[in-house]
Design a protein around this motif. Structure first.
Motif, PDB file in Angstrom:
ATOM      1  N   GLY A 140     -54.674  86.306  43.473  1.00  0.00           N
ATOM      2  CA  GLY A 140     -53.396  86.910  43.094  1.00  0.00           C
ATOM      3  C   GLY A 140     -53.618  88.079  42.159  1.00  0.00           C
ATOM      4  O   GLY A 140     -54.754  88.554  41.980  1.00  0.00           O
ATOM      5  N   GLY A 141     -52.523  88.543  41.549  1.00  0.00           N
ATOM      6  CA  GLY A 141     -52.582  89.713  40.679  1.00  0.00           C
ATOM      7  C   GLY A 141     -53.369  89.444  39.402  1.00  0.00           C
ATOM      8  O   GLY A 141     -54.025  90.348  38.874  1.00  0.00           O
ATOM      9  N   SER A 142     -53.298  88.218  38.896  1.00  0.00           N
ATOM     10  CA  SER A 142     -54.023  87.902  37.660  1.00  0.00           C
ATOM     11  C   SER A 142     -55.510  88.134  37.864  1.00  0.00           C
ATOM     12  O   SER A 142     -56.171  88.809  37.062  1.00  0.00           O
ATOM     13  N   HIS A 184     -48.178  94.098  32.278  1.00  0.00           N
ATOM     14  CA  HIS A 184     -48.044  92.659  32.527  1.00  0.00           C
ATOM     15  C   HIS A 184     -49.032  91.897  31.643  1.00  0.00           C
ATOM     16  O   HIS A 184     -50.186  92.314  31.493  1.00  0.00           O
ATOM     17  N   VAL A 186     -50.876  89.531  32.089  1.00  0.00           N
ATOM     18  CA  VAL A 186     -52.165  89.103  32.663  1.00  0.00           C
ATOM     19  C   VAL A 186     -53.288  90.073  32.283  1.00  0.00           C
ATOM     20  O   VAL A 186     -54.463  89.694  32.298  1.00  0.00           O
ATOM     21  N   GLY A 239     -45.319 100.097  38.972  1.00  0.00           N
ATOM     22  CA  GLY A 239     -44.299  99.077  39.220  1.00  0.00           C
ATOM     23  C   GLY A 239     -44.346  98.002  38.151  1.00  0.00           C
ATOM     24  O   GLY A 239     -44.929  96.937  38.358  1.00  0.00           O
ATOM     25  N   VAL A 241     -43.306  94.977  35.739  1.00  0.00           N
ATOM     26  CA  VAL A 241     -42.612  93.745  36.104  1.00  0.00           C
ATOM     27  C   VAL A 241     -41.171  93.714  35.566  1.00  0.00           C
ATOM     28  O   VAL A 241     -40.280  93.157  36.210  1.00  0.00           O
ATOM     29  N   ASP A 266     -52.582  98.831  37.838  1.00  0.00           N
ATOM     30  CA  ASP A 266     -52.020  97.535  38.224  1.00  0.00           C
ATOM     31  C   ASP A 266     -50.820  97.780  39.130  1.00  0.00           C
ATOM     32  O   ASP A 266     -49.717  98.071  38.669  1.00  0.00           O
ATOM     33  N   ALA A 268     -49.872  95.350  41.347  1.00  0.00           N
ATOM     34  CA  ALA A 268     -49.673  94.012  41.951  1.00  0.00           C
ATOM     35  C   ALA A 268     -48.322  93.948  42.655  1.00  0.00           C
ATOM     36  O   ALA A 268     -48.215  93.518  43.803  1.00  0.00           O
ATOM     37  N   ASP A 295     -50.849  92.923  45.345  1.00  0.00           N
ATOM     38  CA  ASP A 295     -50.650  91.535  45.761  1.00  0.00           C
ATOM     39  C   ASP A 295     -49.966  91.444  47.116  1.00  0.00           C
ATOM     40  O   ASP A 295     -48.742  91.588  47.206  1.00  0.00           O
ATOM     41  N   HIS A 297     -49.248  88.791  48.391  1.00  0.00           N
ATOM     42  CA  HIS A 297     -48.299  87.668  48.315  1.00  0.00           C
ATOM     43  C   HIS A 297     -46.988  88.053  47.622  1.00  0.00           C
ATOM     44  O   HIS A 297     -46.121  87.201  47.445  1.00  0.00           O
ATOM     45  N   LYS A 298     -46.836  89.306  47.280  1.00  0.00           N
ATOM     46  CA  LYS A 298     -45.542  89.762  46.767  1.00  0.00           C
ATOM     47  C   LYS A 298     -44.797  90.491  47.896  1.00  0.00           C
ATOM     48  O   LYS A 298     -44.195  89.847  48.742  1.00  0.00           O
TER      49      LYS A 298
END
Ligand SMILES: Cc1ncc(COP(=O)(O)O)c(C=O)c1O
Length: 494
Positions: A140-142, A184, A186, A239, A241, A266, A268, A295, A297-298
């Motif tokens: 993931g992004g982390s 972010h 992370v 972008g 958060v 970043d 993500a 990401d 998954h986003k």
């Protein structure tokens, strides 16, 4: 001795088929979301002592069908627009399932492993990133940010003659990471894990558009240089958060060159935003970065656990994350500090660029989604979602009881109820209660944030299932709930 294992796989297809109706039912998102209200019941049902004797496959399937799946997270509901998350679409889900059966160990010549490399190439092509950049899938992004910054650390210490992956970080050398205060968290954690320290991430103030203030960044770089503190990395967020702001990447790249720093982006959440021609110019300079994160998954709605790190210099990334030669890797040796083995020919060398040795196949989901919808389908999604945020902003601007808190750049629109009667503190309370009631109703579920002291309702549109009526409906419902709450508050005060 019993030679048969209770965990059988002969009837796998039948077992999968049995849970499919429950999955289909869940994805209809009908009726209210009762997972929280029923939590005492399902927790009680699931909380059993470790079974000494196995209960068998049917017992597992029954629990999944009746108790677990119906009480899952409804972040795929068309009206869900919280945080930066959604649930996967069909092609990615099917690919993920197939990978968990047939593609889990990638150290071999096999089709899933090949799709790992192809998925990364397709992402680079989609995002117009240099083909020569090394990419690697992450959870993931982390971890994608951790890997990008891990490469940055390797590079920065090598500048002073230290190989941090071999010797660790020497005493008495000070490095800072620079990012806007909107970065972010992370990134702060990555600094902690990499031994740089959270306190050495310098939070630079933002301008009125929530982008990093370039002159404040340069002032701080100069001040630190005068004190002998070196820049390890400048982090641009594409972008953010909170509000979806895109830092001025090109100007930050100029500063990175001027002050001798690595530039990490970043993206993500927002790297896919580049596909919308209305905002593509905001990504100028991205190809000058040293590393970046995105990401799938986003916005791509791949199953959760799918991030990507891109690093310009494959060798720096390799020196930071390589495994070492081992007897079980027959014929392996170290060349220029990076593991080489006969197995390298077997496909993507993720184990040299990453935190994982064994990992699930992720490229197959990216490949499946991009094959299904194409680059154009993804661009259409991004444009549609960015347009949703603009539509909402227009409705809010023209509504007597709604205030626009931030102008959308990508697909986030921050707004609030404001009847012009209540004070700032009361409005923050009213809007917090609106958000709580929206969550309880389950029809429109944004999340919230605070922008310069203003509590804001914050939908982020990345969910492929969201329709225009979910956007207009949210504005209408916020105004209705706010009016009701404002009246209730008025009555309490008289
Ligand atoms: C800008 C940004 N960076 C990093 C992350 C962390 O990503 P993940 O939740 O996949 O670890 C997020 C998550 O929303 C994000 O929006």
């Amino acid at each position: 001795m019993n030679h048969v294992d209770l965990a059988d796989s002969a009837d796998m297809a039948e077992a999968i088929a049995k849970i499919l109706p429950a999955i289909q039912e869940f994805y209809r998102f009908e009726g209210p979301d009762l997972a929280v209200r029923r939590s005492a019941d399902w927790k009680k049902h699931l909380t059993t002592p470790l079974p000494q004797q196995g209960k068998g496959l049917d017992s597992v399937l029954n629990d999944l069908i009746q108790t677990v799946i119906p009480n899952g997270l409804r972040n795929g509901h068309p009206g869900f627009a919280g945080w930066v998350t959604t649930s996967p679409t069909s092609s990615g889900t099917v690919a993920h399932l197939a990978a968990s059966v047939a593609g889990s160990q990638r150290y071999w010549i096999q089709a899933f492993n090949y799709l790992e490399a192809l998925g990364l190439d397709w992402l680079k092509e989609l995002l117009d990133l240099p083909p020569a950049w090394q990419a690697t899938f992450t959870s993931g992004g982390s971890s994608a940010n951790l890997i990008g910054l891990g490469a940055a650390r390797q590079w920065a210490f090598e500048q002073i003659g230290v190989d941090p992956s071999m010797t660790g970080i020497p005493d008495g050398v000070r490095f800072h990471i620079y990012a806007s205060v909107e970065v972010h968290h992370v990134v702060n954690r990555a600094a902690a894990v990499l031994g740089i320290g959270r306190r050495n991430v310098v939070g630079i103030p933002t301008d009125r558009d929530h982008r990093i203030d370039l002159s404040a960044l340069e002032d701080r770089l100069q001040q630190d240089a005068a004190e002998g503190i070196r820049p390890m990395a400048i982090v641009a967020t594409a972008g953010t958060v909170n509000v979806g702001a895109i830092d001025p990447i090109n100007e930050m790249a100029d500063l990175a060159v001027k002050y001798g720093s690595w530039l990490h982006v970043d993206g993500a959440y927002g790297l896919f935003g580049k596909l919308d021609q209305r905002v593509a110019h905001l990504y100028e300079g991205l190809n000058r970065a040293d590393s970046a994160a995105v990401d799938p998954h986003k916005w791509l709605a791949a199953p959760l656990g799918n991030g990507v790190a891109f690093v310009r210099d494959k060798n720096i990334l390799g020196r930071a994350f390589t495994l070492e030669p081992a007897a079980y890797l027959e014929g392996s040796e170290s060349q220029n500090g990076i593991l080489q083995s006969p197995f390298d020919e077997f496909g993507e060398k993720y184990f040299d660029f990453n935190l994982d040795q064994s990992a699930p196949s992720r490229g197959v989901a990216v490949w499946a989604i991009l094959k299904e919808i194409g680059a154009q389908g993804m661009a259409d999604r991004v444009v549609r979602h960015n347009s949703f945020a603009r539509l909402l902003a227009d409705i809010v601007r023209n509504h007597p009881k709604l205030d626009l808190v931030t102008e959308p750049v990508l697909s986030i629109c921050c707004f609030r109820f404001n009847d012009g009667i209540h004070s700032g503190k009361e409005l923050n309370g009213i809007n917090a209660e609106i958000a709580a009631r929206l969550r309880a109703e389950g029809q429109f579920v944004p999340s919230t944030t605070v922008v310069k002291g203003i509590y804001a309702i914050r939908p982020c549109y990345i969910n492929p299932r969201t329709r225009e009526e979910d956007v207009t409906g949210l504005a209408k419902r916020v105004a209705e709930l706010g009016t009701e709450l404002g009246t209730e508050l008025g009555k309490e005060q008289t």
